[in-house]
Design a protein around this motif. Structure first.
Motif, PDB file in Angstrom:
ATOM      1  N   VAL A  49       0.761  -1.217  -0.093  1.00  0.00           N
ATOM      2  CA  VAL A  49       0.048  -0.140  -0.076  1.00  0.00           C
ATOM      3  C   VAL A  49       0.891   1.311   0.007  1.00  0.00           C
ATOM      4  O   VAL A  49       2.051   0.978   0.232  1.00  0.00           O
ATOM      5  N   THR A  84      -2.198  -2.154  -5.808  1.00  0.00           N
ATOM      6  CA  THR A  84      -2.566  -2.096  -4.396  1.00  0.00           C
ATOM      7  C   THR A  84      -1.982  -0.912  -3.911  1.00  0.00           C
ATOM      8  O   THR A  84      -2.452  -0.074  -2.770  1.00  0.00           O
ATOM      9  N   GLU A  86      -2.146   2.201  -5.285  1.00  0.00           N
ATOM     10  CA  GLU A  86      -3.110   3.162  -5.791  1.00  0.00           C
ATOM     11  C   GLU A  86      -2.261   4.091  -7.007  1.00  0.00           C
ATOM     12  O   GLU A  86      -2.693   5.352  -6.998  1.00  0.00           O
ATOM     13  N   SER A 289     -10.033  -4.478   0.178  1.00  0.00           N
ATOM     14  CA  SER A 289     -10.409  -3.342  -0.222  1.00  0.00           C
ATOM     15  C   SER A 289      -9.223  -2.413   0.428  1.00  0.00           C
ATOM     16  O   SER A 289      -8.660  -2.603   1.253  1.00  0.00           O
ATOM     17  N   TYR A 290      -9.271  -1.498  -0.183  1.00  0.00           N
ATOM     18  CA  TYR A 290      -8.148  -0.520  -0.049  1.00  0.00           C
ATOM     19  C   TYR A 290      -8.108   0.116   1.346  1.00  0.00           C
ATOM     20  O   TYR A 290      -7.181   0.017   2.265  1.00  0.00           O
ATOM     21  N   LYS A 294      -5.594  -1.006   4.336  1.00  0.00           N
ATOM     22  CA  LYS A 294      -4.637   0.185   5.059  1.00  0.00           C
ATOM     23  C   LYS A 294      -4.871   0.268   6.545  1.00  0.00           C
ATOM     24  O   LYS A 294      -3.660   0.354   7.292  1.00  0.00           O
ATOM     25  N   PRO A 308      -6.960   5.790   2.099  1.00  0.00           N
ATOM     26  CA  PRO A 308      -6.787   5.668   0.520  1.00  0.00           C
ATOM     27  C   PRO A 308      -7.204   6.966  -0.089  1.00  0.00           C
ATOM     28  O   PRO A 308      -7.782   7.933   0.440  1.00  0.00           O
ATOM     29  N   ASN A 312     -11.322   5.176  -4.055  1.00  0.00           N
ATOM     30  CA  ASN A 312     -11.410   4.233  -3.162  1.00  0.00           C
ATOM     31  C   ASN A 312     -11.948   4.895  -1.847  1.00  0.00           C
ATOM     32  O   ASN A 312     -11.506   5.973  -1.619  1.00  0.00           O
TER      33      ASN A 312
END
Length: 334
Positions: A49, A84, A86, A289-290, A294, A308, A312
């Protein structure tokens, strides 16, 4: 215009014929040794991430701590700014800053930076920058705005990248048509294989027959799985893995690789990892999911929350409660 078309066709033809020409040329024209970007193929990279603070700005201090966490928990390497991470949500200058932080804080880990864009000038710029700031390799997604581009067009695109970056930089193709809508094919790989720094791919699809075909056709490249579904098969065939699940389950996945290297059964630690993932999903943690992913990583690290970027969504209060419960139960499982 006629000259431009003729030059483009000539260059594309050369790229498509390159591998065959080298093979037919004989010993005097033997291809140089292949650069895979790592001494071993069977490495575990976390698809990391990218931590942002509450104002949605990249947090370099937090990213330094994230990298140290992955190293401490057994990761061999990190993919910076993959899906992942982003990457489409950061501009070129931000992506360069993020790579610089990773390069300065790699601490012996193998770093692959995702540098793909929809245009070849920025992809080349980001790839050269990554090479200059500690990346061992790059991960390049196909140009993803134009759907169903011709093979010759994709070969031309990637050839421009290969011709521009140093051969010391390992280049990996990113197969994720569920997101890009442009697949990496065996025909594309075959057309580019004459480049000695074509290192392999990341296959982020859950299509096992397709992955088996990749491995069968290119056993000398590192055909890394990007999903846990294919992990056992990848290790059995001497391939590596780049896994988003590694953000929350770094130690568990590292244990699978440790068992593989020790010549032990990998199915038992793999089943343990899968059971813990399923527990989190059953509780509603939604760490695929982001925002939840995280949040879960920050909880494990004992760090402030990572956020995020839109589109997202952030973690909900219900997801926070489920993640905390899941992490506590996983800790009790040992």
């Amino acid at each position: 215009m006629e000259t431009t078309r003729r030059d483009a066709l000539t260059l594309t033809g050369r790229a498509l014929m390159g591998a065959a020409a080298l093979a037919a040329a004989g010993p005097a024209f033997a291809a140089p040794a292949r650069n895979l970007g790592s001494k071993s193929k069977t490495l575990f990279w976390v698809a990391s991430v990218t931590p942002c603070d509450k104002s949605l700005k990249f947090d370099p201090g937090a990213f330094k701590d994230v990298l140290a966490w992955f190293k401490h928990n057994g990761a061999d390497g990190v993919v910076v700014l993959g899906s992942t991470g982003e990457y489409p949500s950061f501009n070129t200058e931000e992506r360069m800053q993020i790579m610089e932080v990773a390069g300065k804080n790699k601490d012996g880990m193998n770093i692959i930076c995702s540098t793909g864009t929809a245009d070849f000038p920025d992809t080349i710029k980001l790839s050269k920058h990554a090479a200059d700031h500690g990346a061992d390799g790059v991960l390049v997604i196909p140009p993803f705005y134009y759907k169903q581009p011709p093979l010759a067009g994709l070969v031309r695109y990637y050839s421009l990248v290969f011709d521009a970056v140093p051969q010391s930089l390992a280049v990996n193709l990113y197969h994720f048509p569920s997101m890009s809508a442009v697949p990496v094919t065996t025909a594309l790989l075959g057309a580019l294989k004459h480049y000695p720094n074509l290192a392999g791919i990341k296959d982020s699809e859950d299509n096992m027959p397709e992955y088996v075909d990749f491995v069968k056709n290119f056993p000398d490249l590192n055909m890394r799985t990007g999903t846990d579904l294919k992990l056992e098969y990848a290790l059995q065939k001497g391939m590596g893995a780049i896994l988003a699940e590694g953000n929350v389950f770094t130690r568990q996945i590292a244990d699978i690789f440790a068992a593989y290297r020790a010549g032990k059964d990998i199915h038992a630690p793999f089943q343990k990892f899968e059971a813990q993932q399923n527990l989190m999903r059953k509780l509603g943690g939604e760490i695929d999911s982001y925002g939840p992913m995280k949040y879960a990583l920050a909880q494990e690290m004992g760090a402030p929350q990572f956020y995020p970027r839109p589109p997202n969504l952030d973690v909900t209060e219900a997801q926070k409660a489920a993640i905390k419960k899941g992490l506590a139960q996983i800790k009790d499982m040992g």
